[in-house]
Structure formats: C-alpha cells, structure tokens
Design a protein around this motif. Structure first.
Motif, PDB file in Angstrom:
ATOM      1  N   MET A  31       0.779  -1.308  -0.392  1.00  0.00           N
ATOM      2  CA  MET A  31      -0.121  -0.536  -0.145  1.00  0.00           C
ATOM      3  C   MET A  31       1.107   1.143   0.250  1.00  0.00           C
ATOM      4  O   MET A  31       1.213   1.609   1.248  1.00  0.00           O
ATOM      5  N   VAL A  32       0.660   1.635  -1.269  1.00  0.00           N
ATOM      6  CA  VAL A  32       2.030   3.419  -1.251  1.00  0.00           C
ATOM      7  C   VAL A  32       1.400   4.374  -0.018  1.00  0.00           C
ATOM      8  O   VAL A  32       2.110   5.089  -0.086  1.00  0.00           O
ATOM      9  N   THR A  33      -0.229   4.194   0.118  1.00  0.00           N
ATOM     10  CA  THR A  33      -0.971   5.320   0.982  1.00  0.00           C
ATOM     11  C   THR A  33       0.040   5.546   2.221  1.00  0.00           C
ATOM     12  O   THR A  33      -0.683   6.453   2.579  1.00  0.00           O
ATOM     13  N   GLU A  34       0.014   3.811   2.287  1.00  0.00           N
ATOM     14  CA  GLU A  34       0.970   3.980   3.404  1.00  0.00           C
ATOM     15  C   GLU A  34       2.516   4.170   3.904  1.00  0.00           C
ATOM     16  O   GLU A  34       2.456   3.862   5.035  1.00  0.00           O
ATOM     17  N   PRO A  45      -8.756   6.824   6.935  1.00  0.00           N
ATOM     18  CA  PRO A  45      -8.467   5.652   7.278  1.00  0.00           C
ATOM     19  C   PRO A  45      -8.990   4.503   7.364  1.00  0.00           C
ATOM     20  O   PRO A  45      -9.597   4.683   6.789  1.00  0.00           O
ATOM     21  N   LEU A  46      -8.373   3.565   6.982  1.00  0.00           N
ATOM     22  CA  LEU A  46      -8.652   1.670   7.125  1.00  0.00           C
ATOM     23  C   LEU A  46      -9.561   1.749   7.782  1.00  0.00           C
ATOM     24  O   LEU A  46     -10.208   1.483   7.653  1.00  0.00           O
ATOM     25  N   ASP A  47      -9.529   1.931   9.026  1.00  0.00           N
ATOM     26  CA  ASP A  47     -10.798   2.009   9.768  1.00  0.00           C
ATOM     27  C   ASP A  47     -12.592   2.840   9.639  1.00  0.00           C
ATOM     28  O   ASP A  47     -13.067   1.990  10.899  1.00  0.00           O
ATOM     29  N   LEU A 308      -3.554  -2.099  -4.522  1.00  0.00           N
ATOM     30  CA  LEU A 308      -4.280  -0.726  -5.077  1.00  0.00           C
ATOM     31  C   LEU A 308      -5.038   0.215  -5.355  1.00  0.00           C
ATOM     32  O   LEU A 308      -5.664   1.219  -5.690  1.00  0.00           O
ATOM     33  N   VAL A 309      -6.335  -0.734  -4.880  1.00  0.00           N
ATOM     34  CA  VAL A 309      -7.472  -0.756  -5.023  1.00  0.00           C
ATOM     35  C   VAL A 309      -7.865   0.308  -3.766  1.00  0.00           C
ATOM     36  O   VAL A 309      -8.435   1.290  -3.986  1.00  0.00           O
ATOM     37  N   LEU A 310      -6.933  -0.205  -2.780  1.00  0.00           N
ATOM     38  CA  LEU A 310      -7.508   0.260  -2.077  1.00  0.00           C
ATOM     39  C   LEU A 310      -7.085   1.902  -1.665  1.00  0.00           C
ATOM     40  O   LEU A 310      -6.911   3.062  -0.995  1.00  0.00           O
ATOM     41  N   ASP A 311      -5.390   1.408  -2.418  1.00  0.00           N
ATOM     42  CA  ASP A 311      -5.136   3.210  -2.530  1.00  0.00           C
ATOM     43  C   ASP A 311      -5.430   4.073  -3.854  1.00  0.00           C
ATOM     44  O   ASP A 311      -5.532   5.474  -2.846  1.00  0.00           O
TER      45      ASP A 311
END
Length: 363
Positions: A31-34, A45-47, A308-311
C-alpha cells in the motif's frame, strides 16, 4: 467503497485485507498510501472504510474468502478473524446486471444502480462513496452496439449518484463516447483504466531503460498463464484483446512504436488465482550485437491488486474532498492505460508524489 464485481477475488481480498489492516493483524505491504510521503495527505483512515457493491453472483463473501484461503490467496485463519466485516460488506451488496432476461432499459438500469449507491451512502451516514470497478474484463463494444456495456452502466450510475469513479479493469467504463459529456459536467474526480499489477508494471520499468540506454528493441513477446475468473473471462478473444491493448500502449508510448511480437493469454484453471507471465525481449546493442532479455513474473493477481484498489479509493476520496474534478493527475502510476500523464513508472511516481503534496496543502 462501492465495488463492482463485489464478490470476486479482488474485491474479497480487498475487503478482508482492509479489515485485517484496521485490526492490526497484518502490515500494509504493497500500500503506497501507507508510506511516509502520504502521511499528511488527508486520506480516509482504513478503519473508516465501509464496503458495499454490485455483483451478479450470489456466493457470500465469507464463503468466498474461505475458498481464497484454501487456495493460498488469503492467510489461513483470516476469513474467520474478519468474518463479521465480510458479512457486513456482503449484506450491502446489491444485484448487478443486466443479467439474462433482464428487460430494463439502459436508463432504468442506471437509475436503479444510482439508487443503490445513494441508499448505501444514506444508510451508513457516509461522507462519500467511491465506486471502483474490479469486475471481470468485458469485450470492447462493437460499432453496431446500441446498448451501453455493463461497465459503462455502472460508471454512469456513479456520475448520477455524485460518486468518484475508478476503473481498475480494461473494460470501457467512462471511456464510452456517450459518457464523455456527463463525465465532464459532473465535476467529479475519476481514474483509470486497467490496474498495473504485474507484467505491465515490469514493462513500464524496462521500456524506459532500453530507450534511455539507446538500445534498439527489435521484438517484445509475452505470454500469460492464469486461472480463476479472470482466466475464464480472458479466454474470450474479444476480452483478451481489450486486456492486451493496455499492455501495448506502455510500449508504444515509451518506445514510440510497438515492437514485433504479441502477448498471449491462456486460461489454465488449475492455477486458480495465481498467474505466470513471461516476456521475451530481443534488442540490439553496440555494433549490432544481438541480445535477449527474458523475465518471469509469478504471483497472485488478487494480492497484487487489493492494496492498489485501497490506495486508489482513498486517493480518489481525498481528491473529491479537495474539490478536484476530471482525471486525477498522478494516478496514472496505477494503470496500464492511464487517463493522462506519462507512461514511465518513475515519471508517474513523481506525479503521484506531487498529488500527495497537493492533497496535503488542500487539506
């Protein structure tokens, strides 16, 4: 996050992965965004992510996750650990379409899909929903087709519901001529198309190397062996052609021409969600010396795609919050066939970092 193809392997891995990260069960590898450059970019935020989607299949997400764990895609024990999150996401999945015998017009389908999105946002009290297409590849529309393809129906519904849109597939989506006007008028950010996860990721690194070292590429051939839903979908020559178009664009944009050679895609059901990609590159060196570079990439498409989808969903949400519209600069880093920007990975990375700085400044 509203996932098109919400019960597929990529979507299931995305939902299970987000739950695992939010609970601290696994690190955010991939995850690049992390990573530090995005710490001040105002990303959700992820949560704080809530999942729903459209799908034409009925297999519940908890059961799909168990199958992926048996195939080695998800860690053993993870489906049980995040079962509640998987069940909650599955409860928010609505029937997709059009399915066999569906008599609804394009307008009726778009209205129904948009209503599903609006209800999802309202019921969960969300700040916004980002629509991400992770469904199987569909053939490109033919010249005589008078109906929108399914990917474009979902894209049109996203626009109507006021949702940022990401097309992680090679399917038409917002690229249909009928949607050019609505997309421009919507004022929404969007990004696509066709996530760059394996073979083309490597091509976007290697092609600039040959160009910058003044080495003449004579031929570039490739082969993909894959199973699962993607393998079955890409057994259709029309769907495979849509997939290969993005692979060729990376070479054409970087080298200025498409070298001899083709990419072949073979469905091997025994491989399940795993894939092997092989490239054979013939090039000329000093004084005409003939040389060859061969690469082999073996990996799991779902595990490569999910981070990548999460990013992309987080970046699209932040772009929407910042008032950005149209193709989001910098997100070409994630795509084979980006809406705008360069094709080389290093240039795309610099553009993505610029986006992170802009979002931080806007926030």
């Amino acid at each position: 996050m509203w996932l098109i193809g919400a019960r597929g392997s990529v979507a299931t891995t995305t939902v299970a992965g987000a739950a695992a990260l939010a609970a601290g069960l696994h690190p955010p590898t991939g995850m690049v965004t992390e990573t530090p450059p995005f710490a001040g970019s105002g990303l959700p935020p992820l949560d704080g992510l809530v999942f729903g989607g459209h799908d034409t299949h009925a297999c519940p997400l908890p059961k799909r996750a168990e199958a992926l764990a048996e195939g080695g895609v998800l860690p053993h024990g993870l489906p049980a650990a995040v079962r509640a999150e998987l069940a909650a996401a599955d409860a928010a999945i609505r029937p997709g379409g059009p399915q066999s015998g569906d008599t609804r017009s394009d307008e009726e389908l778009i209205a129904d899909f948009a209503a599903d999105l609006t209800a999802f946002v309202r019921e969960h009290g969300l700040a916004r929903a980002v629509v991400v297409n992770v469904a199987s590849t569909e053939p490109a529309p033919g010249p005589g087709d008078d109906r929108l393809p399914p990917s474009s129906l979902y894209a049109a519904a996203a626009l109507r519901a006021g949702c940022p849109y990401v097309n992680f597939t090679p399917s038409t989506g917002l690229h249909h001529p009928a949607l050019a006007g609505p997309a421009a008028a919507s004022g929404l950010p969007y990004a696509g198309r066709d996530g760059k996860t394996g073979q083309t990721l490597l091509r976007s690194v290697l092609a600039p190397m040959f160009l910058q070292r003044a080495l003449t590429v004579r031929a570039w051939s490739g082969s993909n062996l894959l199973g699962g839903g993607d393998g079955a979908a890409l057994a259709d020559p029309a769907a495979a052609a849509a997939k290969n178009a993005g692979k060729e664009r990376v070479l054409a944009d970087t080298l200025g021409t498409v070298p001899e050679g083709e990419v072949h895609i073979d469905d091997v059901p025994a491989l399940g969600d795993w894939k092997t990609a092989w490239d054979h590159i013939a090039f000329d060196g000093f004084l005409g010396s003939r040389m060859i570079l061969q690469t082999i990439w073996q990996g799991c498409d779902s595990a490569l795609a999910a981070p990548l989808v999460l990013d992309l969903a987080r970046l699209a949400a932040a772009a929407h919050a910042a008032g950005m519209s149209g193709p989001v600069p910098g997100l070409g880093f994630y795509f084979k066939d980006p809406d705008d920007g360069p094709s080389g990975l290093s240039e795309q990375w610099r553009d993505l970092l610029t986006l992170a700085e802009r979002l931080g400044a806007d926030g």
